[in-house]
Design an enzyme around this catalytic site. Structure first.
Site, mmCIF file in Angstrom:
data_model
loop_
_atom_site.group_PDB
_atom_site.id
_atom_site.type_symbol
_atom_site.label_atom_id
_atom_site.label_comp_id
_atom_site.label_asym_id
_atom_site.label_seq_id
_atom_site.Cartn_x
_atom_site.Cartn_y
_atom_site.Cartn_z
ATOM 1 N N GLY A 10 0.795 -1.273 0.004
ATOM 2 C CA GLY A 10 0.064 0.043 0.147
ATOM 3 C C GLY A 10 0.589 1.198 -0.084
ATOM 4 N N ILE A 12 1.529 3.631 2.500
ATOM 5 C CA ILE A 12 2.521 3.962 3.615
ATOM 6 C C ILE A 12 3.613 2.872 3.468
ATOM 7 C CG2 ILE A 12 2.853 4.544 5.844
ATOM 8 C CD1 ILE A 12 -0.094 5.774 6.024
ATOM 9 N N ASN A 32 -2.896 -8.595 0.252
ATOM 10 C CA ASN A 32 -4.053 -9.371 -0.656
ATOM 11 C C ASN A 32 -4.209 -8.291 -1.813
ATOM 12 O OD1 ASN A 32 -5.665 -7.600 0.766
ATOM 13 N ND2 ASN A 32 -7.411 -9.033 1.314
ATOM 14 N N SER A 124 -4.130 6.368 13.865
ATOM 15 C CA SER A 124 -4.620 7.320 13.488
ATOM 16 C C SER A 124 -4.995 8.464 14.330
ATOM 17 C CB SER A 124 -5.799 7.157 12.514
ATOM 18 O OG SER A 124 -6.440 8.362 12.110
ATOM 19 N N ALA A 125 -4.778 9.709 13.779
ATOM 20 C CA ALA A 125 -5.175 10.804 14.762
ATOM 21 C C ALA A 125 -6.652 10.601 15.044
ATOM 22 C CB ALA A 125 -4.757 12.151 14.120
ATOM 23 N N TYR A 149 -14.573 2.976 10.671
ATOM 24 C CA TYR A 149 -13.045 3.193 10.423
ATOM 25 C C TYR A 149 -12.307 3.494 11.907
ATOM 26 C CZ TYR A 149 -8.554 4.671 9.139
ATOM 27 O OH TYR A 149 -7.116 4.793 9.083
ATOM 28 N N LYS A 153 -9.509 1.547 14.508
ATOM 29 C CA LYS A 153 -8.314 1.896 15.087
ATOM 30 C C LYS A 153 -8.295 1.918 16.684
ATOM 31 C CE LYS A 153 -6.363 2.290 11.130
ATOM 32 N NZ LYS A 153 -5.256 1.494 10.778
ATOM 33 N N ASN A 179 -1.842 13.348 8.876
ATOM 34 C CA ASN A 179 -2.147 13.367 7.395
ATOM 35 C C ASN A 179 -1.265 13.069 6.289
ATOM 36 O OD1 ASN A 179 -4.399 14.537 8.933
ATOM 37 N ND2 ASN A 179 -5.652 14.736 7.009
ATOM 38 N N ASN A 198 -11.167 10.068 -1.680
ATOM 39 C CA ASN A 198 -11.757 10.805 -0.757
ATOM 40 C C ASN A 198 -11.056 12.009 -0.076
ATOM 41 O OD1 ASN A 198 -13.792 8.596 -0.422
ATOM 42 N ND2 ASN A 198 -12.057 7.190 0.100
ATOM 43 N N ARG A 292 -18.393 19.076 5.044
ATOM 44 C CA ARG A 292 -18.287 17.450 5.218
ATOM 45 C C ARG A 292 -18.718 17.015 6.321
ATOM 46 N NH1 ARG A 292 -13.191 14.225 2.838
ATOM 47 N NH2 ARG A 292 -12.302 14.960 5.054
ATOM 48 N N GLY A 294 -18.995 15.454 9.821
ATOM 49 C CA GLY A 294 -17.970 14.574 10.650
ATOM 50 C C GLY A 294 -16.850 15.254 10.736
HETATM 51 P P1 NAD Z 1 -3.274 1.397 1.620
HETATM 52 O O1 NAD Z 1 -4.705 1.027 1.315
HETATM 53 O O2 NAD Z 1 -2.826 1.909 0.500
HETATM 54 O O3 NAD Z 1 -2.568 0.371 2.371
HETATM 55 C C1 NAD Z 1 -3.195 -0.737 3.049
HETATM 56 C C2 NAD Z 1 -2.750 -2.318 2.550
HETATM 57 O O4 NAD Z 1 -3.306 -3.343 3.228
HETATM 58 C C3 NAD Z 1 -3.263 -2.272 1.126
HETATM 59 O O5 NAD Z 1 -2.130 -2.668 0.236
HETATM 60 C C4 NAD Z 1 -4.324 -3.369 1.222
HETATM 61 O O6 NAD Z 1 -4.167 -4.304 -0.110
HETATM 62 C C5 NAD Z 1 -3.612 -4.120 2.186
HETATM 63 N N1 NAD Z 1 -4.880 -5.154 3.042
HETATM 64 C C6 NAD Z 1 -6.062 -4.669 3.597
HETATM 65 N N2 NAD Z 1 -6.680 -5.527 4.087
HETATM 66 C C7 NAD Z 1 -5.930 -6.807 4.136
HETATM 67 C C8 NAD Z 1 -5.935 -8.027 4.530
HETATM 68 N N3 NAD Z 1 -7.097 -8.527 5.186
HETATM 69 N N4 NAD Z 1 -4.748 -8.801 4.114
HETATM 70 C C9 NAD Z 1 -3.874 -8.678 3.530
HETATM 71 N N5 NAD Z 1 -3.571 -7.064 3.101
HETATM 72 C C10 NAD Z 1 -4.738 -6.419 3.281
HETATM 73 O O7 NAD Z 1 -3.561 2.450 3.038
HETATM 74 P P2 NAD Z 1 -2.472 3.260 3.511
HETATM 75 O O8 NAD Z 1 -2.391 4.746 3.427
HETATM 76 O O9 NAD Z 1 -1.080 2.791 3.086
HETATM 77 O O10 NAD Z 1 -2.482 2.977 5.319
HETATM 78 C C11 NAD Z 1 -1.737 2.014 5.700
HETATM 79 C C12 NAD Z 1 -2.258 1.979 7.146
HETATM 80 O O11 NAD Z 1 -2.187 3.069 7.738
HETATM 81 C C13 NAD Z 1 -3.781 1.665 7.192
HETATM 82 O O12 NAD Z 1 -4.049 0.631 8.478
HETATM 83 C C14 NAD Z 1 -4.466 2.986 7.431
HETATM 84 O O13 NAD Z 1 -5.657 2.673 8.079
HETATM 85 C C15 NAD Z 1 -3.537 3.560 8.347
HETATM 86 N N6 NAD Z 1 -3.580 5.025 8.345
HETATM 87 C C16 NAD Z 1 -3.768 5.382 7.035
HETATM 88 C C17 NAD Z 1 -3.851 7.290 6.927
HETATM 89 C C18 NAD Z 1 -3.707 7.770 5.678
HETATM 90 O O14 NAD Z 1 -4.180 9.050 5.584
HETATM 91 N N7 NAD Z 1 -3.293 7.192 4.459
HETATM 92 C C19 NAD Z 1 -3.922 7.630 8.201
HETATM 93 C C20 NAD Z 1 -3.793 7.224 9.436
HETATM 94 C C21 NAD Z 1 -3.745 5.678 9.421
HETATM 95 N N1 UFG Z 2 -11.276 18.524 1.960
HETATM 96 C C1 UFG Z 2 -11.926 19.426 1.254
HETATM 97 N N2 UFG Z 2 -12.160 18.760 -0.224
HETATM 98 C C2 UFG Z 2 -11.903 17.560 -0.384
HETATM 99 C C3 UFG Z 2 -11.404 16.570 0.617
HETATM 100 C C4 UFG Z 2 -11.139 17.155 1.718
HETATM 101 O O1 UFG Z 2 -12.056 20.492 1.207
HETATM 102 O O2 UFG Z 2 -12.276 17.063 -1.678
HETATM 103 C C5 UFG Z 2 -10.840 19.081 3.313
HETATM 104 C C6 UFG Z 2 -11.611 18.401 4.589
HETATM 105 O O3 UFG Z 2 -12.852 19.032 4.816
HETATM 106 C C7 UFG Z 2 -10.537 18.659 5.705
HETATM 107 C C8 UFG Z 2 -9.430 18.462 4.997
HETATM 108 O O4 UFG Z 2 -9.503 18.780 3.456
HETATM 109 O O5 UFG Z 2 -10.780 19.932 6.151
HETATM 110 C C9 UFG Z 2 -8.425 17.103 4.908
HETATM 111 O O6 UFG Z 2 -9.312 16.060 4.555
HETATM 112 P P1 UFG Z 2 -8.850 14.829 4.227
HETATM 113 O O7 UFG Z 2 -10.050 14.051 3.836
HETATM 114 O O8 UFG Z 2 -7.695 14.742 3.335
HETATM 115 O O9 UFG Z 2 -8.231 14.264 5.616
HETATM 116 P P2 UFG Z 2 -9.011 14.029 7.158
HETATM 117 O O10 UFG Z 2 -8.264 14.809 7.962
HETATM 118 O O11 UFG Z 2 -10.243 14.320 6.882
HETATM 119 O O12 UFG Z 2 -8.860 12.476 7.313
HETATM 120 C C10 UFG Z 2 -7.581 11.912 7.544
HETATM 121 C C11 UFG Z 2 -7.534 10.585 7.214
HETATM 122 C C12 UFG Z 2 -8.200 9.589 7.813
HETATM 123 C C13 UFG Z 2 -8.552 9.787 9.334
HETATM 124 C C14 UFG Z 2 -8.823 11.255 9.748
HETATM 125 C C15 UFG Z 2 -8.682 11.508 11.136
HETATM 126 O O13 UFG Z 2 -7.481 10.255 5.991
HETATM 127 O O14 UFG Z 2 -8.077 8.184 7.674
HETATM 128 O O15 UFG Z 2 -7.667 12.059 9.092
HETATM 129 O O16 UFG Z 2 -7.412 11.595 11.540
HETATM 130 F F1 UFG Z 2 -9.454 9.117 9.970
#
Ligand code: NAD
Ligand code: UFG
Length: 338
Positions: A10, A12, A32, A124-125, A149, A153, A179, A198, A292, A294
């Site tokens: 993925g 990260i 997977n 996550s935050a 979601y 966490k 973020n 998203n 939005r 939430g």
């Molecule tokens: P991502 O979706 O790119 O990576 C997650 C990976 O997990 C994917 O490759 C997916 O195929 C794999 N996966 C999911 N379920 C699985 C399973 N049951 N078995 C095997 N593989 C599985 O997401 P990311 O942005 O790289 O995030 C990594 C982790 O960090 C996640 O747990 C996410 O919730 C957490 N996180 C992400 C963010 C963000 O903004 N990206 C913020 C906070 C926390």
């Molecule tokens: N935003 C827009 N337009 C968009 C998308 C986002 O204006 O099309 C704004 C949101 O309202 C927010 C900021 O951009 O003010 C950041 O939004 P993101 O969706 O990029 O990020 P969030 O902080 O909402 O969400 C992130 C992670 C989630 C996590 C959450 C709370 O993506 O996984 O922080 O920590 F749950």
């Protein structure tokens, strides 16, 4: 150290894989591909210049996971695997709880059976909830989550804490990401969301290349500097380096530690958009849309604990994040599948 990365293909995970290799570790991936593809791993291999062992399996599949542990003597695990789309989790709560909780429980059981007791978890935050004050510090009690979601966490943090309480020989690091955005500077790996993004930065990137015609700015009446939401954007390569240090930290101790990974500064939606336009020389048409549901007005991290315990500080700027995102987007207009 030999380190298993669940979800390592993925966004990260792939960046962390690069940093682990460059720090002399041996990452092994299990994924997977529910939200990624094997091409990401091929790209990591191009960056690091050697093959990365990679298993295609669902972490919930105990037999498959046990085989992977039988074949490898892991020193630690970084558990990235999970579903992560907030809106989707509201629409499909059972799928989110089933995937994120079952994968963690199976992983922990298999680790225990194989005597591997070090784990770094992607939290996550979002688990802080909507706190009345910023910055967010690890000792603030959670105010609850606003979506399934986030609750996964929260619950996984409790599961891991419970395991340390039951068996103090475990070492758990709960990394609370703010973020993560940006991409590796090679332009080879980055964020590749399927469908409509998203999150803000992937949306901006698609507007920048004309795939989407404008950005909806969700609310300009928040009590912030310019009325738009403020977040702590962190470059994914800085985040990845935090994982390398967290693995070292976990190896040197036992117990459970919560650590924020953020820069400590807030950036508004419009500041991010304007920086992206300036450094990349592109226009991002914006339309002010309703808030939005939430969303919170402001969050950013207090990163002191990461500095003190891990010796980690974010180094890259918002400019770097915008430049690197745009490079990945323009070089891979259709993502990894192009
Ligand atoms: P991502 O979706 O790119 O990576 C997650 C990976 O997990 C994917 O490759 C997916 O195929 C794999 N996966 C999911 N379920 C699985 C399973 N049951 N078995 C095997 N593989 C599985 O997401 P990311 O942005 O790289 O995030 C990594 C982790 O960090 C996640 O747990 C996410 O919730 C957490 N996180 C992400 C963010 C963000 O903004 N990206 C913020 C906070 C926390
Ligand atoms: N935003 C827009 N337009 C968009 C998308 C986002 O204006 O099309 C704004 C949101 O309202 C927010 C900021 O951009 O003010 C950041 O939004 P993101 O969706 O990029 O990020 P969030 O902080 O909402 O969400 C992130 C992670 C989630 C996590 C959450 C709370 O993506 O996984 O922080 O920590 F749950």
């Amino acid at each position: 150290m030999k380190i298993l990365l669940t979800g390592g293909a993925g966004f990260i995970g792939s960046h962390t894989c690069v940093e682990l290799c460059q720090a002399g570790h041996e990452p092994v991936i299990v994924d997977n591909y529910v939200n990624s593809c094997s091409e990401a791993v091929r790209r990591v291999e191009r960056i690091v210049g050697h093959a990365i062992p990679c298993y295609e399996a669902d972490v919930r599949n105990k037999e498959a996971l046990s085989r992977i542990f039988d074949e490898n003597a892991f020193d630690a695990v970084i558990h990235f695997a999970g579903l992560k789309a907030v809106g989707e989790s509201v629409a499909q709560p059972l799928r989110y709880y089933r995937n994120n909780l079952d994968s963690t429980l199976t992983l922990m059981e298999v680790m225990q059976e194989h005597g591997v007791r070090r784990i770094v978890f992607s939290s996550s935050a979002t688990v802080y909830g909507n706190q009345p004050v910023v910055p967010y510090r690890e000792d603030m009690p959670s105010l609850g989550c606003t979506n399934p979601y986030g609750w996964t966490k929260f619950m996984i943090e409790k599961i891991l804490e419970g395991q340390v309480n039951a068996d103090p020989s475990w070492s758990v690091v709960l990394l609370r990401y703010f973020n993560p955005i940006g991409a590796h500077e090679s332009g080879l790996i980055g964020e590749d969301p399927s469908g409509l993004p998203n999150n803000l930065m992937p949306y901006i990137a698609k507007v920048a290349v004309g795939e989407l015609d404008h950005l909806n700015v969700f609310g300009n009446d928040y009590p912030t500097k310019d009325g738009t939401g403020v977040r702590d954007y962190i470059h994914v390569v800085d985040l990845a380096k935090g994982h390398v240090l967290a693995c070292g930290y976990a190896a040197g101790r036992t117990g459970c530690e919560i650590i924020n990974l953020g820069t400590g500064s807030g950036c508004s939606v419009l500041e991010l958009v304007h920086t992206f336009e300036r450094v990349n020389g592109v226009r991002i048409p914006c339309v002010i849309a309703p808030r939005r549901p939430g969303d919170i007005a402001v969050n950013y991290a207090d990163p002191t604990r990461a500095r003190e315990l891990l010796g980690w500080t974010a180094e890259k700027t918002i400019e770097d994040m915008c430049r690197d995102t745009y490079r990945f987007q323009t070089r891979n207009p259709k993502g990894y599948r192009g």
